[in-house]
Write a protein that holds these residues in place. Structure first.
Motif, PDB file in Angstrom:
ATOM      1  N   ASP A  28      20.042-103.855  50.602  1.00 52.91           N
ATOM      2  CA  ASP A  28      19.399-103.436  49.347  1.00 52.91           C
ATOM      3  C   ASP A  28      19.878-104.264  48.160  1.00 52.91           C
ATOM      4  O   ASP A  28      19.095-104.660  47.309  1.00 52.91           O
ATOM      5  N   ALA A  65      17.313-109.634  52.110  1.00 56.19           N
ATOM      6  CA  ALA A  65      17.264-109.981  53.532  1.00 56.19           C
ATOM      7  C   ALA A  65      17.779-111.393  53.780  1.00 56.19           C
ATOM      8  O   ALA A  65      18.466-111.649  54.780  1.00 56.19           O
ATOM      9  N   GLN A 106      15.580-101.682  59.308  1.00 55.94           N
ATOM     10  CA  GLN A 106      14.584-101.380  58.272  1.00 55.94           C
ATOM     11  C   GLN A 106      13.545-100.360  58.744  1.00 55.94           C
ATOM     12  O   GLN A 106      12.617-100.038  58.021  1.00 55.94           O
ATOM     13  N   ASN A 136      15.585 -92.972  60.137  1.00 59.31           N
ATOM     14  CA  ASN A 136      16.045 -94.125  59.358  1.00 59.31           C
ATOM     15  C   ASN A 136      17.125 -94.818  60.167  1.00 59.31           C
ATOM     16  O   ASN A 136      18.268 -94.355  60.215  1.00 59.31           O
ATOM     17  N   SER A 159      18.892 -97.261  59.778  1.00 65.26           N
ATOM     18  CA  SER A 159      20.019 -97.930  59.117  1.00 65.26           C
ATOM     19  C   SER A 159      21.215 -97.000  58.894  1.00 65.26           C
ATOM     20  O   SER A 159      22.307 -97.435  58.559  1.00 65.26           O
TER      21      SER A 159
END
Lengths: 460, 460
Positions: A205, A209, A236, A286, A288
């Motif tokens: 974030d 990337a 992601q 999610n 992550s």
């Protein structure tokens, strides 16, 4: 005598009464919801023996621990190494100690909640607290614990945050087995290496990337571009509905055993959360989410406020393999979450999402005439008997000053009982919130106030 | 890995869940009553700066203080004198610090309640706790505070202990000025000498009047027999009604100014307590009550259980001249009381006056058939929505074992929803307390359970 400046240590949150009331209401909501789901209260002493507290934890925690010594011990043991006692730094280690110590007096699955302050000797900085409330629930199994309990936890989170009424929120889920299996399938088999990769991925974030891809393919990790891309795509992954979550889990393709196990668990948990009555809009997959890598072994949770992502996770936790291996040979798997309420409250206040509360005092009975004090006291007794929190002005003074006091103290209703009112059998009620005033029959007063107060509660 | 024995330090009271529930209910009753009388909540950090905490207190307290050091401070400051931080040993010093620090943000009279744990490094012995709850209220005036507040405090005590429902109790009052004036009238003018005399007089119950008379007329005090008799008569004064209290106060005869002031205050306070709605049967004049002689300056209170005098005072306090002279030049007189709940709970349990509570969990939904889990979860959601605390068996297993779990966990109602029940649109409810079982229409379940639970609450 010289005065000592009255001050508190940095890193603690001490509140003025009306803020304390707002904070207390949040504690009450959390407790009420924990109890509704059948969790039982426990409290543990703030101090534990140092050797009990510090069995498992690494250097990081140890540097942050507060040690405790009575004056006697201080004099006797000076320079003698680690003091005998220390303050708890979380509620998980005390829970482990509690369950191991009282194992034979508890019924399993043991469902406990605990809402107490914990202590960390952190360097003081904005938003970091040295003393803060944790509000935890955990379900502890003996030998085994069905993965179904992993689906119950989000139902509790949903129930708590719906009633806290601090805006839209989303419960985010992942599974450590799925993650581990996925990394294994890419050849990143070493647990420590996985941790390092995830730490880089966490910068997605902030750094973007490209930065993360460069790091992963660079000297330190030496992953292929393809592998780096796969990792980036994996972390992601977010689902938009339950069906979408199932589809995205399937789309990961076949993997090693750990991955298949994690996928099966996630599917069961995600599906069952809906059966628990949590709307699909309030939870998602999610991939992550990692949480404490050395502790959690299955399902992991984070919860975020949709409109305030900068606040980060407001409620986190997960499934662990064995609660109290350092104290007992019993195998005690569990699942739980923690709400760090002090930090959350502080952030919500900062973001303007919680304000100063109205007073817990509903009514102030003013003193027009000292000779009528017995009548004022009798009226107050009546109101208190009906559950209406009432303060009586005992000191006297000008009526205007009494109104001002009520206003400043956040008390909504002020009652005036003068000669006129006493003769007519009525009471004058001033509503400081609505800036309104009305007369009511003495016999109707309690009913009237109850209606007003009930409406205020619904509206709040 | 070698196991670390799971254990807590001596001198703390750690409870099993059902006892914790009983304890929590007492805390809730106290808090509810404090709030009804218009007291506002505050909480202070467990740690204070040592120099702030230890300004006023003498050596006794200092020897009992727990000092706190983070790991960093421990390494840096070894052997460097008193550590920077210490745990609070009561709630009065933190209140003084709080009021001095936030003086300009508070409204006076400031009415606060505070219910937190305090810490004393005492030698461990039966009934002495190193960590215990205090539940305090205080009213703090700015510059002055009407003696009428001294009459409000017993009204709060009455309200709390009536609802705690632990047996008949009596609030006992005295006034330090009356005492001081009385001793002055006998020529015992030195404060320290008065303290020593009172300490002897305290032995009256244990050693008898002869012993005390001999000591007072002996070498150490050298009082005349007449003076000793007067002191003995004074401290044995107890009233049997409000009129009797007035009569006994008058019968003391005229005295110096302090005595007249104390008498006038006592009369006003005793009379007004009745206006606050406290029955005459629940309070009396007891001229032996002294409390902390260097701290209290006017009205003093003790409260005892009529049928359990050996427990001693369960709630004590009084009026003091100046709360925070060590921190501020403001003159802050106050009046307050403290309930030491940990010790009280422990003694009540010891005397069989409080038992283990029923669980906070009202209902256990059993699992007859795993395929029906969604139906069980939906039912549980409904019950929770109606405020009924509900646990669902997620693990499965034999129904008999599930009943046993409920019984052991203190859960009263067990719900069975099998194929039959589902087909008929009913629910089987097993009442483990009454050892009864009944079938109820699904649509009537919430209403039925609410009635049963409300009845149980009234009966408890």
């Amino acid at each position: 005598m010289a005065l000592t400046p009255a001050r508190t240590m940095p890193g603690v949150l001490e509140l003025l009464p009306l803020d304390q009331i707002a904070f207390q209401r949040m504690l009450d909501v959390i407790r009420r919801n924990y109890e509704r789901f059948g969790f039982l209260p426990i409290e543990t002493p703030v101090m534990e023996f140092s050797d009990v507290l510090l069995t498992k934890t690494g250097g990081e925690t140890e540097r942050q621990v507060y040690f405790v010594q009575s004056t006697g011990a201080l004099n006797a043991e000076k320079g003698d190494g680690v003091p005998e006692l220390a303050l708890r730094f979380d509620l998980t280690v005390p829970l482990a100690r509690y369950v191991a110590e009282h194992e034979h007096d508890l019924s399993f699955p043991f469902r406990r909640y605990q809402m107490q302050r914990v202590y960390r000797g952190e360097r003081a900085q904005r938003g970091r607290f040295r003393e803060f409330y944790q509000c935890d629930i955990d379900v502890i199994g003996k030998d085994s614990l069905s993965v179904r309990y992993d689906a119950e936890v989000p139902a509790v989170i949903y129930s708590v945050f719906r009633e806290l009424n601090i805006g839209a929120f989303t419960i985010q889920l992942n599974n450590r087995k799925l993650m581990r299996g996925f990394f294994e399938s890419l050849g990143v088999t070493d647990g420590e290496q996985q941790t390092l990769v995830l730490r880089e991925v966490d910068k997605l974030d902030k750094r973007g990337a490209d930065y993360v891809r460069d790091t992963l393919t660079g000297e330190a990790f030496a992953l292929s571009t393809e592998t780096a891309e796969k990792i980036l795509a994996f972390v992601q992954t977010r689902s938009t509905s339950l069906q979408d979550a199932f589809a995205k889990l399937d789309a990961l393709g076949p993997g090693p055993e750990a991955m298949e196990q994690g996928r099966a668990e996630l599917k069961e948990v995600l599906g069952m959360i809906r059966d628990f009555g949590v709307p699909e809009s309030h939870y998602l997959l999610n991939l992550s989410i990692a949480r404490g890598l050395d502790y959690y072994t299955g399902t992991v949770y984070e919860t975020t406020l949709n409109d305030h992502p900068q606040i980060g996770s407001i409620c986190s936790g997960g499934r662990y393999e064995n609660l109290a291996g350092q104290y007992t040979k019993s195998h005690l798997p569990g699942v739980g979450i923690s709400i760090g309420l002090t930090r959350l409250y502080w952030q919500l206040r900062d973001a303007g999402l919680v304000g100063t509360a109205q007073s817990t005092v509903d009514v102030l009975v003013t003193q027009m005439d000292a000779a009528q004090l017995p009548a004022y006291l009798a009226l107050a007794s009546e109101l208190r008997g009906a559950g209406i929190a009432t303060e009586v002005v005992l000191e006297g003074g000008k009526l205007g000053k009494q109104f001002k006091y009520a206003d400043r103290a956040g008390i909504r209703f002020v009652i005036v009982l003068g000669e006129d009112e006493l003769a007519k059998g009525v009471v004058t009620v001033k509503d400081l919130r609505r800036e309104d005033q009305f007369e009511v029959q003495r016999s109707e007063l309690i009913k009237t106030l109850r209606v007003e107060l009930a409406q205020a509660e619904v509206g709040a």
